[in-house]
Write a protein that holds these residues in place. Structure first.
Motif, PDB file in Angstrom:
ATOM      1  N   TYR A  93       0.841  -1.202   0.000  1.00 60.33           N
ATOM      2  CA  TYR A  93       0.000   0.000   0.000  1.00 60.33           C
ATOM      3  C   TYR A  93       0.876   1.252   0.000  1.00 60.33           C
ATOM      4  O   TYR A  93       0.601   2.216  -0.729  1.00 60.33           O
ATOM      5  CB  TYR A  93      -0.912  -0.015   1.223  1.00 60.33           C
ATOM      6  CG  TYR A  93      -1.987   1.049   1.205  1.00 60.33           C
ATOM      7  CD1 TYR A  93      -3.237   0.785   0.664  1.00 60.33           C
ATOM      8  CD2 TYR A  93      -1.743   2.311   1.746  1.00 60.33           C
ATOM      9  CE1 TYR A  93      -4.230   1.750   0.653  1.00 60.33           C
ATOM     10  CE2 TYR A  93      -2.728   3.282   1.744  1.00 60.33           C
ATOM     11  CZ  TYR A  93      -3.963   2.998   1.197  1.00 60.33           C
ATOM     12  OH  TYR A  93      -4.947   3.973   1.184  1.00 60.33           O
ATOM     13  N   ARG A  94       1.966   1.247   0.778  1.00 62.12           N
ATOM     14  CA  ARG A  94       2.868   2.404   0.812  1.00 62.12           C
ATOM     15  C   ARG A  94       3.552   2.594  -0.536  1.00 62.12           C
ATOM     16  O   ARG A  94       3.734   3.726  -0.996  1.00 62.12           O
ATOM     17  CB  ARG A  94       3.935   2.213   1.894  1.00 62.12           C
ATOM     18  CG  ARG A  94       3.394   2.230   3.304  1.00 62.12           C
ATOM     19  CD  ARG A  94       4.493   2.557   4.305  1.00 62.12           C
ATOM     20  NE  ARG A  94       5.658   1.713   4.178  1.00 62.12           N
ATOM     21  CZ  ARG A  94       5.837   0.582   4.832  1.00 62.12           C
ATOM     22  NH1 ARG A  94       4.895   0.131   5.647  1.00 62.12           N
ATOM     23  NH2 ARG A  94       6.944  -0.119   4.682  1.00 62.12           N
ATOM     24  N   ARG A  95       3.902   1.493  -1.158  1.00 60.09           N
ATOM     25  CA  ARG A  95       4.562   1.583  -2.457  1.00 60.09           C
ATOM     26  C   ARG A  95       3.630   2.194  -3.495  1.00 60.09           C
ATOM     27  O   ARG A  95       4.069   2.963  -4.358  1.00 60.09           O
ATOM     28  CB  ARG A  95       5.010   0.180  -2.880  1.00 60.09           C
ATOM     29  CG  ARG A  95       6.248   0.167  -3.722  1.00 60.09           C
ATOM     30  CD  ARG A  95       6.869  -1.208  -3.853  1.00 60.09           C
ATOM     31  NE  ARG A  95       5.937  -2.311  -3.784  1.00 60.09           N
ATOM     32  CZ  ARG A  95       5.975  -3.252  -2.846  1.00 60.09           C
ATOM     33  NH1 ARG A  95       6.880  -3.201  -1.893  1.00 60.09           N
ATOM     34  NH2 ARG A  95       5.122  -4.245  -2.858  1.00 60.09           N
ATOM     35  N   HIS A  96       2.351   1.853  -3.403  1.00 62.56           N
ATOM     36  CA  HIS A  96       1.382   2.301  -4.400  1.00 62.56           C
ATOM     37  C   HIS A  96       0.890   3.721  -4.130  1.00 62.56           C
ATOM     38  O   HIS A  96       0.759   4.531  -5.057  1.00 62.56           O
ATOM     39  CB  HIS A  96       0.199   1.321  -4.429  1.00 62.56           C
ATOM     40  CG  HIS A  96      -0.866   1.689  -5.408  1.00 62.56           C
ATOM     41  ND1 HIS A  96      -0.626   1.793  -6.764  1.00 62.56           N
ATOM     42  CD2 HIS A  96      -2.185   1.981  -5.230  1.00 62.56           C
ATOM     43  CE1 HIS A  96      -1.753   2.122  -7.385  1.00 62.56           C
ATOM     44  NE2 HIS A  96      -2.705   2.258  -6.477  1.00 62.56           N
ATOM     45  N   ARG A  97       0.631   4.052  -2.855  1.00 59.49           N
ATOM     46  CA  ARG A  97      -0.001   5.336  -2.555  1.00 59.49           C
ATOM     47  C   ARG A  97       0.725   6.168  -1.502  1.00 59.49           C
ATOM     48  O   ARG A  97       0.282   7.255  -1.162  1.00 59.49           O
ATOM     49  CB  ARG A  97      -1.431   5.079  -2.064  1.00 59.49           C
ATOM     50  CG  ARG A  97      -2.361   4.437  -3.089  1.00 59.49           C
ATOM     51  CD  ARG A  97      -3.789   4.542  -2.647  1.00 59.49           C
ATOM     52  NE  ARG A  97      -4.180   5.927  -2.442  1.00 59.49           N
ATOM     53  CZ  ARG A  97      -5.326   6.301  -1.833  1.00 59.49           C
ATOM     54  NH1 ARG A  97      -6.132   5.379  -1.372  1.00 59.49           N
ATOM     55  NH2 ARG A  97      -5.613   7.577  -1.675  1.00 59.49           N
ATOM     56  N   GLY A  98       1.836   5.665  -0.980  1.00 57.69           N
ATOM     57  CA  GLY A  98       2.511   6.356   0.113  1.00 57.69           C
ATOM     58  C   GLY A  98       2.943   7.766  -0.251  1.00 57.69           C
ATOM     59  O   GLY A  98       2.707   8.722   0.504  1.00 57.69           O
ATOM     60  N   ALA A  99       3.607   7.910  -1.407  1.00 58.72           N
ATOM     61  CA  ALA A  99       4.097   9.229  -1.809  1.00 58.72           C
ATOM     62  C   ALA A  99       2.938  10.201  -2.032  1.00 58.72           C
ATOM     63  O   ALA A  99       3.016  11.382  -1.661  1.00 58.72           O
ATOM     64  CB  ALA A  99       4.933   9.095  -3.082  1.00 58.72           C
TER      65      ALA A  99
END
Length: 319
Positions: A20-26
């Motif tokens: 989830y962080r990889r997809h939407r973290g930034a």
């Protein structure tokens, strides 16, 4: 902009799963930083609570805006697993007595009680198969377990009933016997968990929801059901109805994280509700002094869980 608040946001975002962080973290971090006040060193408490709640939803699979129909289908899947675990727990508590007290002790009193052992042996694999999404096999095996359970329950009553109707014509006697045995079973809460599980598995045969997590973890629900739900073991300890109410209240609270849990747990008070209806309204049992509150209480709990879950499912689908 303060780097301190950015570090705090990054620490909060670590609560989310890696994917989830990889997809939407930034994206989330950028949005939070754009909205942050200049000079503020820490996030507002409201944002901290929202991020923690979002992390919980992400970890249980409820943060992706699950469509309402899919959420209901997933709730039915969890309800089936809960009912199978409950049915296995009911059989296991009585199978334990048969094995350890009868077979390994004074000897088997009734051969039909081996049905409790057969039901346990069948329903536990059915639970595992259903947790893996193999609903066709699980339905068949759970049906076998249900048949074993009914044989164990009605077997001791057959000789007495056959003698009772022996003076009547054979056809009428067997019809009357079958009806009375059916009424006795319908008015017993232990009849319903497996019956409801098989019934609820039917729609899953056509529309199969996703199978998250590790299926083996669901086997732990069997001993937990022995402890927390109405069973022979629990009746001895006199923990009911307090532990069942605690489970339902916990599910209601968790519904704000994942509404599917409240919808699924709503099936657990149903056996007590159906038992009360049977004692109150079935013809041969209407003389029983069965409290109306014992019927209304589980019905209210089920209705509250379903109503709250239905509202929260729609709300979470819009997130």
């Amino acid at each position: 902009m303060s780097t301190e608040i950015e570090r705090r946001y990054e620490r909060l975002l670590r609560l989310y799963p890696k994917a989830y962080r990889r997809h939407r973290g930034a994206e989330i971090l950028g949005t939070l930083m754009d909205a942050a006040d200049d000079g503020r060193g820490r996030p507002p408490r409201r944002e901290i609570a929202a991020l923690m709640l979002g992390a919980l939803r992400a970890r249980v699979g409820a943060a992706a805006g699950l469509p309402v129909g899919q959420a209901w289908l997933s709730a039915v899947r969890v309800a089936v697993l809960l009912l199978l675990a409950y049915g296995a727990a009911l059989s296991a508590t009585r199978a334990g007595r048969v094995v350890f007290s009868d077979l390994l002790g004074d000897g088997l009193r009734l051969a039909t009680e081996l049905g409790f052992v057969g039901a346990t042996v069948a329903v536990v694999p059915a639970l595992y198969l259903a947790a893996r999404g193999r609903y066709g096999r699980a339905t068949v095996i759970a049906g076998v377990g249900f048949a074993c359970e009914q044989w164990a329950q009605t077997g001791p009553l057959l000789p007495w009933n056959i003698t009772w109707v022996s003076g009547e014509p054979p056809t009428e006697g067997w019809a009357q016997l079958s009806w009375h045995l059916l009424e006795d079973r319908l008015a017993d809460y232990k009849f319903w968990p497996l019956a409801l599980a098989v019934l609820l598995m039917l729609p899953l045969l056509r529309r199969r929801p996703a199978v998250p997590g590790t299926p083996l973890w669901w086997l732990l629900a069997v001993p937990l059901s022995v402890l927390l739900l109405p069973t022979d073991f629990n009746a001895t300890l006199r923990w009911q109805p307090f532990t069942l109410m605690a489970v339902c209240l916990g599910a209601l609270a968790w519904s704000f994280v994942d509404a599917r849990v409240g919808l699924a747990v709503a099936v657990l008070p149903l056996p007590l509700f159906l038992q009360g209806l049977g004692h109150r309204y079935l013809p041969s049992l209407q003389g029983n002094d069965y409290s109306v509150s014992a019927i209304i209480a589980p019905a209210v709990v089920t209705a509250v869980l379903i109503a709250a879950g239905a509202v929260l499912v729609r709300r979470q689908a819009r997130l």
